[in-house]
Design an enzyme around this catalytic site. Sequence first.
Site, mmCIF file in Angstrom:
data_model
loop_
_atom_site.group_PDB
_atom_site.id
_atom_site.type_symbol
_atom_site.label_atom_id
_atom_site.label_comp_id
_atom_site.label_asym_id
_atom_site.label_seq_id
_atom_site.Cartn_x
_atom_site.Cartn_y
_atom_site.Cartn_z
ATOM 1 C CE LYS A 52 -3.848 -2.415 2.169
ATOM 2 N NZ LYS A 52 -4.733 -2.653 3.311
ATOM 3 C CD GLN A 96 -3.544 -4.539 6.306
ATOM 4 O OE1 GLN A 96 -3.789 -3.435 5.842
ATOM 5 N NE2 GLN A 96 -3.754 -5.647 5.622
ATOM 6 C CG ASP A 119 -9.670 -0.293 5.554
ATOM 7 O OD1 ASP A 119 -9.384 -0.663 4.393
ATOM 8 O OD2 ASP A 119 -8.967 -0.555 6.553
HETATM 9 N N1 L34 Z 1 -7.837 -2.778 7.510
HETATM 10 N N2 L34 Z 1 -7.153 -4.874 6.821
HETATM 11 C C1 L34 Z 1 -7.652 -3.670 6.511
HETATM 12 N N3 L34 Z 1 -7.946 -3.284 5.248
HETATM 13 C C2 L34 Z 1 -7.758 -4.156 4.227
HETATM 14 O O1 L34 Z 1 -8.118 -3.812 2.989
HETATM 15 C C3 L34 Z 1 -7.204 -5.418 4.502
HETATM 16 N N4 L34 Z 1 -6.914 -6.331 3.516
HETATM 17 C C4 L34 Z 1 -7.155 -7.748 3.782
HETATM 18 C C5 L34 Z 1 -6.426 -8.081 5.095
HETATM 19 N N5 L34 Z 1 -6.542 -7.041 6.103
HETATM 20 C C6 L34 Z 1 -6.949 -5.779 5.817
HETATM 21 C C7 L34 Z 1 -5.893 -6.207 2.634
HETATM 22 O O2 L34 Z 1 -5.274 -5.183 2.465
HETATM 23 C C8 L34 Z 1 -6.526 -8.397 2.566
HETATM 24 N N6 L34 Z 1 -5.694 -7.374 1.967
HETATM 25 C C9 L34 Z 1 -4.812 -7.612 0.889
HETATM 26 C C10 L34 Z 1 -4.103 -6.573 0.280
HETATM 27 C C11 L34 Z 1 -3.225 -6.828 -0.766
HETATM 28 C C12 L34 Z 1 -3.048 -8.100 -1.235
HETATM 29 C C13 L34 Z 1 -3.751 -9.133 -0.644
HETATM 30 C C14 L34 Z 1 -4.615 -8.884 0.413
HETATM 31 C C15 L34 Z 1 -2.071 -8.335 -2.344
HETATM 32 O O3 L34 Z 1 -1.379 -7.442 -2.779
HETATM 33 N N7 L34 Z 1 -1.953 -9.580 -2.818
HETATM 34 C C16 L34 Z 1 -1.034 -9.954 -3.896
HETATM 35 C C17 L34 Z 1 0.047 -10.877 -3.394
HETATM 36 C C18 L34 Z 1 0.829 -10.356 -2.249
HETATM 37 C C19 L34 Z 1 1.843 -11.353 -1.713
HETATM 38 O O4 L34 Z 1 2.854 -11.541 -2.408
HETATM 39 O O5 L34 Z 1 1.643 -11.946 -0.652
HETATM 40 C C20 L34 Z 1 -1.857 -10.687 -4.954
HETATM 41 O O6 L34 Z 1 -1.409 -10.723 -6.097
HETATM 42 O O7 L34 Z 1 -2.905 -11.239 -4.617
#
Ligand code: L34
Length: 292
Positions: A52, A96, A119
Amino acid sequence: MKIIDGKSTSLQIQDELAKEVEEIKSSGGKVPHLAAVLVGDHGASLTYVNAKVKACERIGFDSTLVRLDASITQQELLNEIDKLNNNAAIDGFIVQLPLPDHIDEAKVTMAISPEKDVDGFHPQNVGRMNLGMSTYLPATPNGVLELLKRYEIETSGKKCVVMGRSHIVGSPMSILMSQKDYPGNATVTLVHSRTKDVKSITKEADILIVALGVPEFVTADMVKEGAVVIDVGIHRIEDDSAKRGFRLKGDVKFDEVSAKCSYITPVPGGVGPMTIASLLMNTLKAVKHTYE
Ligand code: L34
């Protein structure tokens, strides 16, 4: 079958936002500033929060990462939130999740000023979403809507099955898919851990949105031929042969399900990056005060 590419869509949105930041800068407006609070050092959370912050840098937003020790008391965390609420430089912030067990998530959510709650988790914003009023839509469900829009997937009158009833994905997703607007107007069924004969319900879905939190739960026999499958799950599965020591898997058994459906989101590279894009969109909304 078409892959819905969340990674490139997220980057495209980020490019669009970067242009808006340029315009804001050249007209002397306020540069959007997002803050993220991370309690503890939960591996996946650290990855997401860093992503982020990096995305903010990429598009020209200001960002602040507030890292707090896992042993922080609830009151200390609430004090930090109050500081962010009262800091005029910060347009929006997130805490988070998940939080350590000794901290009451609901209390924390309620402490965030609704105007800065990018959020979209505060009850006031959840209520506004329910009523179809302008608000900050929760990032993950909004990321899914954005994918449906950008891939021009028809939703009106379709049968949409949402799997999972979490506050941050399943529940808002089901509300948004039935909203009186595109992408919505779907006939929504929400299934959860107490649902009987899940397969008979999911097999009817034109659009299947999976946010259960169980790795590879959805198999080909649960999916209708030609369905649109959105996989919100993300799990780190230990794998010594992988560079980081784990592989990412979703809630859907990708290989067999993808052979059967019309569109599918992969994990990684599907919904995850879209969560980040939506958060940035909400932060821009906070600066423009287009939320009220
Ligand atoms: N407060 N908590 C709050 N707000 C959110 O919007 C989140 N979330 C979820 C967990 N807790 C939170 C996230 O940010 C899930 N989440 C999230 C954000 C980004 C990615 C996955 C979940 C992401 O970038 N995923 C990548 C892979 C990342 C890696 O290498 O591990 C993808 O390609 O799916």
